[in-house]
Motif scaffolding. Structure first.
Motif, PDB file in Angstrom:
ATOM      1  N   VAL A   1       2.416   1.626  -3.473  1.00 11.63           N
ATOM      2  CA  VAL A   1       1.420   2.057  -4.462  1.00 11.63           C
ATOM      3  C   VAL A   1       1.047   3.522  -4.235  1.00 11.63           C
ATOM      4  CG1 VAL A   1      -0.978   1.729  -5.227  1.00 11.63           C
ATOM      5  CG2 VAL A   1       0.521  -0.249  -4.925  1.00 11.63           C
TER       6      VAL A   1
ATOM      7  N   ALA B   1       0.831  -1.211   0.000  1.00 10.83           N
ATOM      8  CA  ALA B   1       0.000   0.000   0.000  1.00 10.83           C
ATOM      9  C   ALA B   1       0.863   1.256   0.000  1.00 10.83           C
ATOM     10  CB  ALA B   1      -0.940  -0.006   1.208  1.00 10.83           C
TER      11      ALA B   1
ATOM     12  N   SER C   1      -7.778  -2.758  -8.492  1.00 13.54           N
ATOM     13  CA  SER C   1      -6.898  -2.113  -9.472  1.00 13.54           C
ATOM     14  C   SER C   1      -5.941  -3.092 -10.136  1.00 13.54           C
ATOM     15  CB  SER C   1      -6.090  -1.002  -8.804  1.00 13.54           C
ATOM     16  OG  SER C   1      -6.941  -0.028  -8.266  1.00 13.54           O
TER      17      SER C   1
ATOM     18  N   ILE D   1       4.466  -0.072 -11.302  1.00 11.25           N
ATOM     19  CA  ILE D   1       3.124  -0.589 -10.999  1.00 11.25           C
ATOM     20  C   ILE D   1       2.869  -1.874 -11.793  1.00 11.25           C
ATOM     21  CG2 ILE D   1       0.645  -0.133 -11.344  1.00 11.25           C
ATOM     22  CD1 ILE D   1       1.654   1.263  -8.881  1.00 11.25           C
TER      23      ILE D   1
ATOM     24  N   ASP E   1       1.513   6.450  -6.877  1.00 14.73           N
ATOM     25  CA  ASP E   1       0.285   7.071  -7.378  1.00 14.73           C
ATOM     26  C   ASP E   1       0.194   8.553  -7.035  1.00 14.73           C
ATOM     27  OD1 ASP E   1      -2.275   6.486  -8.762  1.00 14.73           O
ATOM     28  OD2 ASP E   1      -3.131   7.203  -6.875  1.00 14.73           O
TER      29      ASP E   1
ATOM     30  N   ILE F   1      -6.820  -1.614  -4.020  1.00 13.44           N
ATOM     31  CA  ILE F   1      -5.652  -2.266  -4.622  1.00 13.44           C
ATOM     32  C   ILE F   1      -6.021  -3.611  -5.259  1.00 13.44           C
ATOM     33  CG2 ILE F   1      -3.430  -3.388  -4.092  1.00 13.44           C
ATOM     34  CD1 ILE F   1      -2.827  -0.936  -2.284  1.00 13.44           C
TER      35      ILE F   1
ATOM     36  N   VAL G   1      -6.081   2.315  -1.073  1.00 15.24           N
ATOM     37  CA  VAL G   1      -5.618   1.078  -0.443  1.00 15.24           C
ATOM     38  C   VAL G   1      -6.695   0.006  -0.534  1.00 15.24           C
ATOM     39  CG1 VAL G   1      -4.944   0.013   1.760  1.00 15.24           C
ATOM     40  CG2 VAL G   1      -3.966   2.217   1.060  1.00 15.24           C
TER      41      VAL G   1
ATOM     42  N   PHE H   1      -6.049  -5.943   2.618  1.00 17.18           N
ATOM     43  CA  PHE H   1      -6.169  -4.545   2.203  1.00 17.18           C
ATOM     44  C   PHE H   1      -7.412  -3.887   2.807  1.00 17.18           C
ATOM     45  CE2 PHE H   1      -3.336  -6.053  -1.235  1.00 17.18           C
ATOM     46  CZ  PHE H   1      -2.284  -5.168  -1.012  1.00 17.18           C
TER      47      PHE H   1
END
Length: 103
Positions: free
Chosen positions: A14, A11, A77, A34, A18, A74, A71, A56
């Motif tokens: 990412v 997390a 995504s 990513i 991001d 995730i 988060v 998550f």
């Protein structure tokens, strides 16, 4: 629970990629990282991946504002539920319907 610890590391990674400004990190490099992360997540042992996906949701409240949603999302995504359902065409169709309704 080790999956929650690993989920926090992922997390944070990412979120950094991001949310970082273009001056901090090259946008193309962030996308490449990513994609690399997604590939590595898909290669995880399926039992551990299930634990990680669930983690998550557990750790998301530790983050504030937009970060919390990022988060929590995730697994969505990175198509991790789809990876877990790779051998189950019924579940894959269900996940596709959910994704279509969400998008």
């Amino acid at each position: 629970m080790i999956s929650a610890q690993i989920a926090r590391i992922i997390a944070d990674f990412v979120l950094f990629l991001d949310l970082a400004e273009n001056e901090t990190i090259d946008a193309d490099g962030a996308v490449e990282m990513i994609e690399w992360l997604g590939h590595r997540l898909e290669a995880l042992d399926k039992d551990f991946l299930r634990e990680l996906v669930d983690a998550f949701t557990i750790i998301a409240p530790e983050y504030n504002g937009d970060s919390q949603k990022l988060v929590r999302d995730i697994p969505y995504s990175f198509y991790l539920e789809e990876e877990l359902a790779a051998d189950d065409p019924v579940r894959l169709a269900e996940l596709e319907s959910i994704r279509d309704a969400r998008d």
